[in-house]
Design a protein around this motif. Structure first.
Motif, PDB file in Angstrom:
ATOM      1  N   GLU A  65      -9.831  -1.591  -8.172  1.00 33.14           N
ATOM      2  CA  GLU A  65      -9.441  -1.061  -6.877  1.00 33.14           C
ATOM      3  C   GLU A  65     -10.262  -1.732  -5.780  1.00 33.14           C
ATOM      4  OE1 GLU A  65      -8.086   3.312  -7.107  1.00 33.14           O
ATOM      5  OE2 GLU A  65      -9.972   3.299  -8.236  1.00 33.14           O
ATOM      6  N   ASN A  83       4.431  -2.582   1.222  1.00 34.67           N
ATOM      7  CA  ASN A  83       3.512  -1.823   2.055  1.00 34.67           C
ATOM      8  C   ASN A  83       3.030  -2.658   3.233  1.00 34.67           C
ATOM      9  OD1 ASN A  83       3.306   0.595   0.385  1.00 34.67           O
ATOM     10  ND2 ASN A  83       2.220  -0.712  -1.074  1.00 34.67           N
ATOM     11  N   THR A  96      -5.160   0.275  -5.194  1.00 32.21           N
ATOM     12  CA  THR A  96      -5.319   0.221  -6.645  1.00 32.21           C
ATOM     13  C   THR A  96      -4.459  -0.923  -7.159  1.00 32.21           C
ATOM     14  OG1 THR A  96      -5.660   2.621  -6.725  1.00 32.21           O
ATOM     15  CG2 THR A  96      -5.112   1.519  -8.789  1.00 32.21           C
ATOM     16  N   ASP A 131       0.336   1.524 -12.860  1.00 31.63           N
ATOM     17  CA  ASP A 131       1.083   1.251 -11.636  1.00 31.63           C
ATOM     18  C   ASP A 131       0.140   1.015 -10.462  1.00 31.63           C
ATOM     19  OD1 ASP A 131       3.457   1.618 -12.975  1.00 31.63           O
ATOM     20  OD2 ASP A 131       3.601   3.751 -12.442  1.00 31.63           O
ATOM     21  N   ASP A 133      -1.042   0.954  -6.451  1.00 26.61           N
ATOM     22  CA  ASP A 133      -0.887   1.953  -5.397  1.00 26.61           C
ATOM     23  C   ASP A 133      -1.642   1.468  -4.162  1.00 26.61           C
ATOM     24  OD1 ASP A 133      -0.011   4.312  -4.232  1.00 26.61           O
ATOM     25  OD2 ASP A 133      -1.731   5.471  -4.907  1.00 26.61           O
ATOM     26  N   TYR A 134      -1.260   2.019  -3.016  1.00 29.63           N
ATOM     27  CA  TYR A 134      -1.885   1.608  -1.756  1.00 29.63           C
ATOM     28  C   TYR A 134      -1.802   2.751  -0.770  1.00 29.63           C
ATOM     29  CZ  TYR A 134      -2.172  -0.421   2.916  1.00 29.63           C
ATOM     30  OH  TYR A 134      -2.507  -0.666   4.217  1.00 29.63           O
ATOM     31  N   ARG A 135      -2.871   2.945  -0.002  1.00 30.22           N
ATOM     32  CA  ARG A 135      -2.828   3.924   1.074  1.00 30.22           C
ATOM     33  C   ARG A 135      -3.799   3.548   2.174  1.00 30.22           C
ATOM     34  NH1 ARG A 135      -3.558  10.546   1.220  1.00 30.22           N
ATOM     35  NH2 ARG A 135      -3.459  10.663   3.491  1.00 30.22           N
TER      36      ARG A 135
END
Length: 281
Positions: A65, A83, A96, A131, A133-135
């Motif tokens: 990450e 994204n 991630t 999987d 992920d992004y935020r």
């Protein structure tokens, strides 16, 4: 009760990454097990656009990450998942990579200061091919508290416990259980953050100076501390400190550039997947 002691002090090294962004690598590279579950910490900071304007064009990651904490400046994120995010002063980007992400991070300013940190946090073997992920977290989404002592804390990840306050951060993670705090200590203040025994702990002073159990830690110095006991921080003249703590995974760490896996064979597979265009399938 024992007290956490400083095991080693370092000052990082000047380097560049991306398309020539100047930065200081505070740790990363050789002997990553010393910092497990953390893999790398970079500090970037300049008011000269020539040192950051080229940014980080599209590049891959797998197996860990990335956490980017922007203290000052603006950076645009885009990735193969579609994204798009704008990281602004006081904000955090948490990505991630897991089985694979191809992304870019490009400055959205042509003048002024850009300052912040990027941290690489390992994933356990069971999650490395999960999987992605992004935020983005805007500043208002990140808890900011003032303790009775006057110390200000930005709680990016984990659980901040001190002076009778128990505050959850913006992000919680299983397995590595990261604690990531930005602490601003006014002159004459002290604090004893409560951290789990067994968690790896680092402190980086990026303004002022502090004492750790009576031992001085100056500006631009990184300390790696023992894993057990109470943490005692104080500052006579004021300071700003990045606190990193996390539960070590105790797994093999094999890194090749932007890929971090558990074996050489897995790294070779990541390279084949990237070459064949299936890294992000």
């Amino acid at each position: 009760m024992s007290t956490r002691e400083i095991l080693a002090i370092s000052s990082g090294r000047a380097t560049s990454d991306g398309a020539g962004v100047r930065l200081t690598r505070l740790f990363g590279g050789a002997a990553p097990e010393r910092f497990d579950p953390f893999l790398m910490l970079d500090e970037f900071g300049s008011d000269n656009p020539d040192e950051y304007i080229a940014g980080f064009p599209p590049h891959p990651h797998r197996g860990f990450e990335t956490i980017t904490y922007m203290i000052e400046g603006r950076m645009r994120h885009e990735d193969h998942l579609g994204n798009v995010g704008l990281l602004e002063s006081g904000g955090v980007q948490w990505m991630t990579a897991a089985r694979g992400v191809i992304h870019s991070e490009m400055p959205q300013q042509e003048r002024g200061a850009m300052r912040g940190f990027q941290l690489w946090l390992n994933l356990p073997s069971k999650s490395k091919l999960g999987d992605p992920d992004y935020r983005d977290f805007a500043p208002a989404e990140i808890p900011r508290i003032t303790l009775p002592s006057g110390i200000e804390a930005v709680i990016i990840a984990g659980q901040a416990r001190a002076e009778g306050i128990d505050q959850a951060g913006a992000v919680q993670r299983p397995d590595t259980e990261p604690q990531l705090f930005d602490l601003r200590l006014p002159a004459g203040s002290s604090i004893e953050p409560q951290l789990p025994d067994g968690h790896r702990l680092m402190l980086y002073v990026f303004d002022g100076e502090i004492s750790v159990a009576g031992k001085r830690l100056g500006k631009n110095q990184l300390a790696r501390l023992s894993d057990q006991g109470e943490l005692q921080l104080a500052s006579s003249a004021g300071a700003r400190v990045l606190l990193l703590a996390g539960r070590p995974l105790g797994e093999p760490i094999v890194q090749y550039g932007p890929f971090v896996m558990n074996s050489r064979e897995e790294i070779e597979q990541a390279l084949r997947d990237f070459r064949d265009g299936v890294l992000t399938d």
